[in-house]
Design a protein around this motif. Structure first.
Motif, short mmCIF file in Angstrom:
data_model
loop_
_atom_site.label_atom_id
_atom_site.label_comp_id
_atom_site.label_asym_id
_atom_site.label_seq_id
_atom_site.Cartn_x
_atom_site.Cartn_y
_atom_site.Cartn_z
N TYR A 78 0.81 -1.21 0.00
CA TYR A 78 0.00 0.00 0.00
C TYR A 78 0.85 1.26 0.00
O TYR A 78 0.35 2.34 -0.33
CB TYR A 78 -0.95 0.00 1.19
N ARG A 79 2.11 1.15 0.38
CA ARG A 79 2.98 2.32 0.33
C ARG A 79 3.44 2.62 -1.10
O ARG A 79 3.65 3.78 -1.46
CB ARG A 79 4.20 2.12 1.24
N VAL A 80 3.61 1.58 -1.89
CA VAL A 80 4.10 1.79 -3.26
C VAL A 80 2.97 1.89 -4.27
O VAL A 80 3.15 2.42 -5.36
CB VAL A 80 5.07 0.67 -3.68
N ARG A 81 1.79 1.38 -3.89
CA ARG A 81 0.67 1.43 -4.82
C ARG A 81 -0.08 2.75 -4.66
O ARG A 81 -0.46 3.12 -3.57
CB ARG A 81 -0.30 0.27 -4.54
N LYS A 82 -0.29 3.45 -5.73
CA LYS A 82 -0.96 4.73 -5.68
C LYS A 82 -2.47 4.54 -5.49
O LYS A 82 -3.08 3.71 -6.15
CB LYS A 82 -0.70 5.51 -6.97
N ARG A 83 -3.02 5.30 -4.53
CA ARG A 83 -4.46 5.23 -4.29
C ARG A 83 -5.20 5.84 -5.47
O ARG A 83 -4.85 6.89 -5.98
CB ARG A 83 -4.79 6.01 -3.02
N ARG A 84 -6.26 5.17 -5.93
CA ARG A 84 -7.08 5.72 -7.01
C ARG A 84 -8.50 5.19 -6.90
O ARG A 84 -8.75 4.17 -6.23
CB ARG A 84 -6.49 5.39 -8.38
N ALA A 85 -9.41 5.85 -7.54
CA ALA A 85 -10.80 5.42 -7.58
C ALA A 85 -11.22 5.27 -9.04
O ALA A 85 -11.08 6.18 -9.85
CB ALA A 85 -11.69 6.44 -6.88
#
Length: 561
Positions: free
Chosen positions: A36-43
């Motif tokens: 979750y630190r390397v994966r960019k949050r998106r919707a």
């Protein structure tokens, strides 16, 4: 040079704490921490959401008071502030902002009379919080808000549901599904699963079915994992246990509101969990029917026992009659590890002979092993500190410390190495826990090994011995130590007066009193603080009792006449 040495020493100590924290974690937690630190949050941009049309008006209960009367000024955690257009302004504490983003006002008491305000709050949130930006898109905030939106939407006819509301709901659910809190687990993952089920019941089509079945699958696993056989939630915080009980009741209300066949078999498990959990909670409240302060616990955050009993009654759940002691009696809640001694006349002792919580998630644990709370004639007398804040500072550390609880501190160290805001390194483990009910009284005893890590390899042994009109607490420290202090914190409504070097009179508000006598020791009556709510700190009296040897006896006597 001395400053550099102190910095190095603090850095090494923190590193050692970190090593002794990480070794308890599950491999999946470590993986998701990195992921979750390397994966960019998106919707994801959603197509027109499809409604299932299976959810009727929400039949559930309410326990929260509204936080705002105008949608612009809010009161959370004892702090009132006026909100501008920025829902993530850094001048607000993060926990305050989280409460803002939960949007609990949509289902607070009297919400049925504030439909226009509720619609305004939803519109305002959407306008101020673009997809995947800000605190409101963090998974725990998403989980609580999604449930609140679904409950509120259930009261509206489909033609009154704005398209932008449904699209936002769909985006939020997609964002939650992409960041389920497998790195935290515990009550956070349970909240994630509950939110998916709520949205899955509300939305239809492939999207709704995916949320529904994924949420149900997660809930099934977490119910088995997170609740002990005696009904306790495994984080062992009466406050969080109450919150989880409300969550389970909400799921049962959802089943009644939707009548989806897929929920019928699940509801049997949910109801069993609720009934057992309520029995545990009844054991963990004082005669005033409010929770005891063990681990992270305070008043005004979770529903009360009365709130939960009313919710269960509204749902038609049959709870066993409340227990009323006719004679002096004691019991151990075997699975969770707390012990209760009850007297007729509204006296209750609650003792912590439990572990700090699940090994891989002790974030709400305190260094309170072998602490206790005690009520007499319905009045709390001995209390643990409680909590007034979260965060990562000296006050949060103090409130989690051994010295903030009614137990024994050895050489200035905590029985469990609480550190940072929500971490624990090496932990105290209770052993030799036993209770004996006989004609002369009730004997409860336990030991813990939290101080074996110290040079003197100390074991703390404590015995409570209760009779009809007395309580004896016997402490023994096996091993070598320089200094040991027993801490006894008094509720703010009682007063403590010297009646000799090692004798004190404790006066209750109703005029009754009790006598406390100590064996050879050096008692010191000082000022401390009790925290019965977030943002609340009340001055109290506290006895700090220094051992003169390896043993300390504390005798408390009263008259029932």
């Amino acid at each position: 040079m001395q400053t550099d040495c102190r910095i190095l020493e603090a850095t090494m100590k923190r590193f050692w704490f970190l090593l002794n924290t990480v070794r308890y974690l599950k491999l999946s937690q470590l993986f998701y921490q990195v992921f979750y630190r390397v994966r960019k949050r998106r919707a994801k941009i959603q197509s027109e959401p499809e409604l299932r049309g299976a959810l009727g008006p929400w039949p559930g209960a309410q326990f929260l008071q509204p936080a705002s009367v105008d949608g612009k000024t809010f009161t959370f955690l004892g702090q009132t502030a006026r909100l501008g257009d920025d829902w993530n302004h850094p001048s607000f504490p993060k926990l305050w902002l989280y409460n803002l983003h939960y949007q609990d006002d949509l289902n607070a008491k009297g919400s049925e009379d504030r439909r226009e305000l509720s619609a305004y709050l939803i519109d305002s949130w959407i306008a101020a919080n673009p997809p995947a930006e800000g605190n409101g898109w963090e998974p725990y905030c998403l989980s609580l808000r999604l449930v609140n939106w679904v409950k509120w939407f259930s009261w509206l006819e489909s033609q009154h549901l704005k398209r932008e509301w449904l699209i936002s709901l769909s985006r939020q659910a997609d964002s939650l599904e992409r960041q389920l809190e497998f790195h935290i687990l515990a009550n956070h993952l349970f909240a994630n699963a509950k939110a998916l089920v709520f949205v899955g019941v509300f939305l239809g089509g492939k999207q709704g079915n995916r949320y529904l079945y994924r949420g149900l699958d997660l809930l099934g696993k977490e119910l088995k994992e997170q609740f002990f056989a005696d009904g306790a939630h495994y984080e062992l915080s009466p406050m969080y246990h109450s919150i989880l009980m409300w969550d389970v009741a909400d799921l049962l209300a959802l089943k009644q509101a939707s009548r989806l066949d897929v929920l019928n078999s699940e509801a049997k498990v949910w109801e069993e969990c609720f009934v057992k959990g309520m029995e545990w909670l009844r054991a963990m409240v004082h005669p005033d029917r409010e929770i005891a302060f063990f681990n992270d616990a305070t008043l005004g955050i979770a529903p009360t026992l009365e709130d939960l009993e009313e919710y269960g009654q509204k749902l038609g759940i049959q709870l066993p009659p409340s227990y009323t002691p006719q004679t002096l009696s004691g019991r151990i809640l075997q699975a969770s590890g707390y012990s209760i001694i009850d007297w007729p006349g509204n006296h209750r002792l609650i003792a912590d002979v439990a572990t700090v919580g699940p090994d891989y998630q002790p974030g709400h644990a305190h260094a309170d092993t072998l602490s206790f709370e005690f009520s007499l004639f319905g009045q709390r007398v001995f209390v643990n500190s409680g909590i007034s804040q979260y965060g990562d500072d000296a006050e949060r550390y103090r409130q989690r410390s051994t010295a903030a609880h009614n137990t024994v501190e050895v050489d200035g160290e905590n029985s469990s190495e609480v550190w940072s805001g929500f971490r624990v390194a090496r932990r105290a483990k209770p052993f030799d826990v036993k209770i004996d009910n006989n004609h002369s009284g009730i004997s409860l005893q336990a030991s813990h090994d939290g101080y074996r890590r110290l040079r003197g390899k100390v074991i703390h042994c404590r015995r409570w011995f209760a009779t009809d009109e007395s309580l004896m607490i016997e402490d023994e420290l096996q091993g070598n130590f320089q200094r040991a202090v027993a801490h006894l914190h008094f509720h703010p409504d009682v007063t403590v007066e010297h009646e000799g070097k090692s004798c004190f009179r404790i006066r209750l508000p109703d005029g009754k009193s009790l006598i406390l006598e100590l064996s050879d020791s050096w008692p010191n009556l000082v000022t401390s603080h009790w925290h019965p709510g977030f943002g609340v700190s009340q001055k109290i009296q506290k006895l700090s009792v220094e051992f003169s040897g390896p043993r300390l006896n504390t005798q408390i006597r009263w008259s029932s006449s």
